[in-house]
Design a protein around this motif. Structure first.
Motif, PDB file in Angstrom:
ATOM      1  N   ASN A  91     -29.961 -11.565 -46.142  1.00  0.00           N
ATOM      2  CA  ASN A  91     -30.902 -12.053 -47.152  1.00  0.00           C
ATOM      3  C   ASN A  91     -30.813 -13.570 -47.277  1.00  0.00           C
ATOM      4  OD1 ASN A  91     -31.867  -9.422 -47.661  1.00  0.00           O
ATOM      5  ND2 ASN A  91     -30.180  -9.040 -49.066  1.00  0.00           N
ATOM      6  N   SER A  92     -30.405 -14.089 -48.447  1.00  0.00           N
ATOM      7  CA  SER A  92     -30.395 -15.542 -48.655  1.00  0.00           C
ATOM      8  C   SER A  92     -29.012 -16.162 -48.512  1.00  0.00           C
ATOM      9  CB  SER A  92     -30.942 -15.867 -50.049  1.00  0.00           C
ATOM     10  OG  SER A  92     -30.047 -15.398 -51.045  1.00  0.00           O
ATOM     11  N   ILE A  93     -28.059 -15.402 -47.949  1.00  0.00           N
ATOM     12  CA  ILE A  93     -26.717 -15.949 -47.723  1.00  0.00           C
ATOM     13  C   ILE A  93     -26.360 -15.803 -46.248  1.00  0.00           C
ATOM     14  CG2 ILE A  93     -25.950 -15.527 -50.090  1.00  0.00           C
ATOM     15  CD1 ILE A  93     -24.317 -13.131 -48.969  1.00  0.00           C
ATOM     16  N   ALA A  94     -25.449 -16.658 -45.813  1.00  0.00           N
ATOM     17  CA  ALA A  94     -25.022 -16.604 -44.415  1.00  0.00           C
ATOM     18  C   ALA A  94     -23.644 -17.236 -44.287  1.00  0.00           C
ATOM     19  CB  ALA A  94     -26.021 -17.338 -43.528  1.00  0.00           C
ATOM     20  N   VAL A  95     -22.965 -16.865 -43.212  1.00  0.00           N
ATOM     21  CA  VAL A  95     -21.694 -17.487 -42.850  1.00  0.00           C
ATOM     22  C   VAL A  95     -21.778 -17.882 -41.386  1.00  0.00           C
ATOM     23  CG1 VAL A  95     -19.215 -17.161 -42.561  1.00  0.00           C
ATOM     24  CG2 VAL A  95     -20.360 -16.157 -44.525  1.00  0.00           C
ATOM     25  N   ALA A  96     -21.448 -19.139 -41.121  1.00  0.00           N
ATOM     26  CA  ALA A  96     -21.390 -19.617 -39.746  1.00  0.00           C
ATOM     27  C   ALA A  96     -19.938 -19.910 -39.410  1.00  0.00           C
ATOM     28  CB  ALA A  96     -22.233 -20.875 -39.568  1.00  0.00           C
ATOM     29  N   LYS A  97     -19.499 -19.440 -38.261  1.00  0.00           N
ATOM     30  CA  LYS A  97     -18.182 -19.809 -37.750  1.00  0.00           C
ATOM     31  C   LYS A  97     -18.436 -20.827 -36.654  1.00  0.00           C
ATOM     32  CE  LYS A  97     -13.937 -18.219 -35.606  1.00  0.00           C
ATOM     33  NZ  LYS A  97     -13.216 -17.093 -34.995  1.00  0.00           N
ATOM     34  N   VAL A  98     -17.791 -21.988 -36.789  1.00  0.00           N
ATOM     35  CA  VAL A  98     -17.949 -23.047 -35.802  1.00  0.00           C
ATOM     36  C   VAL A  98     -16.575 -23.540 -35.365  1.00  0.00           C
ATOM     37  CG1 VAL A  98     -20.188 -23.763 -36.744  1.00  0.00           C
ATOM     38  CG2 VAL A  98     -18.119 -24.957 -37.474  1.00  0.00           C
ATOM     39  N   HIS A  99     -16.545 -24.161 -34.208  1.00  0.00           N
ATOM     40  CA  HIS A  99     -15.330 -24.823 -33.728  1.00  0.00           C
ATOM     41  C   HIS A  99     -15.679 -26.298 -33.542  1.00  0.00           C
ATOM     42  CE1 HIS A  99     -11.418 -25.218 -31.835  1.00  0.00           C
ATOM     43  NE2 HIS A  99     -12.012 -26.039 -30.991  1.00  0.00           N
ATOM     44  N   VAL A 100     -14.830 -27.160 -34.082  1.00  0.00           N
ATOM     45  CA  VAL A 100     -15.057 -28.603 -33.977  1.00  0.00           C
ATOM     46  C   VAL A 100     -13.830 -29.251 -33.368  1.00  0.00           C
ATOM     47  CG1 VAL A 100     -15.532 -30.730 -35.234  1.00  0.00           C
ATOM     48  CG2 VAL A 100     -16.612 -28.598 -35.967  1.00  0.00           C
ATOM     49  N   LYS A 101     -14.029 -29.885 -32.224  1.00  0.00           N
ATOM     50  CA  LYS A 101     -12.992 -30.691 -31.569  1.00  0.00           C
ATOM     51  C   LYS A 101     -13.317 -32.139 -31.887  1.00  0.00           C
ATOM     52  CE  LYS A 101     -10.121 -31.891 -28.020  1.00  0.00           C
ATOM     53  NZ  LYS A 101      -8.860 -32.311 -28.590  1.00  0.00           N
ATOM     54  N   MET A 102     -12.404 -32.785 -32.611  1.00  0.00           N
ATOM     55  CA  MET A 102     -12.627 -34.201 -32.948  1.00  0.00           C
ATOM     56  C   MET A 102     -11.288 -34.905 -33.117  1.00  0.00           C
ATOM     57  SD  MET A 102     -14.040 -33.790 -36.855  1.00  0.00           S
ATOM     58  CE  MET A 102     -13.701 -35.430 -37.437  1.00  0.00           C
ATOM     59  N   TYR A 103     -11.267 -36.165 -32.718  1.00  0.00           N
ATOM     60  CA  TYR A 103     -10.021 -36.921 -32.712  1.00  0.00           C
ATOM     61  C   TYR A 103      -8.980 -36.085 -31.964  1.00  0.00           C
ATOM     62  CZ  TYR A 103     -12.416 -39.524 -36.430  1.00  0.00           C
ATOM     63  OH  TYR A 103     -13.330 -40.227 -37.166  1.00  0.00           O
ATOM     64  N   ASP A 104      -7.836 -35.849 -32.582  1.00  0.00           N
ATOM     65  CA  ASP A 104      -6.803 -35.025 -31.960  1.00  0.00           C
ATOM     66  C   ASP A 104      -6.704 -33.653 -32.634  1.00  0.00           C
ATOM     67  OD1 ASP A 104      -6.085 -37.094 -30.181  1.00  0.00           O
ATOM     68  OD2 ASP A 104      -4.858 -38.033 -31.730  1.00  0.00           O
ATOM     69  N   PHE A 105      -7.804 -33.212 -33.222  1.00  0.00           N
ATOM     70  CA  PHE A 105      -7.819 -31.956 -33.965  1.00  0.00           C
ATOM     71  C   PHE A 105      -8.756 -30.948 -33.303  1.00  0.00           C
ATOM     72  CE2 PHE A 105      -6.891 -35.241 -37.098  1.00  0.00           C
ATOM     73  CZ  PHE A 105      -5.768 -34.727 -37.726  1.00  0.00           C
ATOM     74  N   ASN A 106      -8.420 -29.688 -33.496  1.00  0.00           N
ATOM     75  CA  ASN A 106      -9.283 -28.562 -33.133  1.00  0.00           C
ATOM     76  C   ASN A 106      -9.412 -27.702 -34.380  1.00  0.00           C
ATOM     77  OD1 ASN A 106     -10.019 -28.415 -30.221  1.00  0.00           O
ATOM     78  ND2 ASN A 106      -7.804 -28.709 -29.999  1.00  0.00           N
ATOM     79  N   TYR A 107     -10.590 -27.723 -34.975  1.00  0.00           N
ATOM     80  CA  TYR A 107     -10.809 -26.978 -36.212  1.00  0.00           C
ATOM     81  C   TYR A 107     -11.636 -25.728 -35.962  1.00  0.00           C
ATOM     82  CZ  TYR A 107      -9.553 -31.308 -38.691  1.00  0.00           C
ATOM     83  OH  TYR A 107      -8.902 -32.409 -39.168  1.00  0.00           O
ATOM     84  N   ASP A 108     -11.220 -24.638 -36.570  1.00  0.00           N
ATOM     85  CA  ASP A 108     -12.093 -23.491 -36.751  1.00  0.00           C
ATOM     86  C   ASP A 108     -12.576 -23.604 -38.185  1.00  0.00           C
ATOM     87  OD1 ASP A 108     -11.955 -22.406 -34.242  1.00  0.00           O
ATOM     88  OD2 ASP A 108     -10.561 -20.812 -34.770  1.00  0.00           O
ATOM     89  N   GLU A 109     -13.877 -23.454 -38.378  1.00  0.00           N
ATOM     90  CA  GLU A 109     -14.461 -23.614 -39.697  1.00  0.00           C
ATOM     91  C   GLU A 109     -15.336 -22.409 -40.036  1.00  0.00           C
ATOM     92  OE1 GLU A 109     -14.931 -28.473 -39.242  1.00  0.00           O
ATOM     93  OE2 GLU A 109     -16.682 -27.276 -39.757  1.00  0.00           O
TER      94      GLU A 109
END
Length: 150
Positions: free
Chosen positions: A109-127
């Protein structure tokens, strides 16, 4: 005769249900594409360039950010987060690697969840980014991150 009428009625109901399901799937697909565009054209771009004028409109005012970075708790208001983005050297100017990857987008409906991976600087984030559709536009309303290392 009753059997024929009942069969026709049930067949009609099945066709209506199938059409409604197809319409719902098409709307979910359109919403997933819209969220993907927000992520690619504004979210990742704003993070990479350090441009809060690109990044701010993606967020609903009052958004909170939580998680952990290098094992340390992370909790910020949207204003604190944007101030940090504004006052750090952008990934673009640092020459460090950057890659934003959409792993999944789930819409209900009007809600959602996105899982993303961000590699930046010396970090690897799962968001995990929670979205809400307000007045036809998708906004991030909560951001959770964790540094997953290399």
């Amino acid at each position: 005769m009753k059997t024929l009428v009942l069969t026709a009625f049930l067949s009609g109901l099945m066709l209506v249900a199938k059409a409604q399901n197809q319409k719902k799937m098409e709307i979910n697909k359109q919403d997933s594409l819209a969220i993907g565009q927000v992520l690619e054209n504004q979210y990742f771009k704003g993070i990479y360039e350090g441009d809060i004028e690109v990044l701010r409109p993606v967020y609903q005012p009052g958004t909170l950010l939580f998680g952990d970075v290098k094992g340390q708790p992370y909790a910020k208001t949207l204003d604190q987060y944007l101030d940090g983005v504004k006052n750090r050297q952008s990934v673009k100017d640092s020459g460090k690697p950057f890659k934003g990857t959409i792993i999944s987008i789930d819409v209900v409906n009007s809600i959602a969840v996105a899982k993303v991976h961000v590699k930046m600087y010396d970090f690897n984030y799962d968001e995990f980014l929670s979205f809400h559709k307000i007045d036809g536009k998708w906004f991030i309303v909560n951001k959770m991150i964790t540094d997953v290392g290399d």
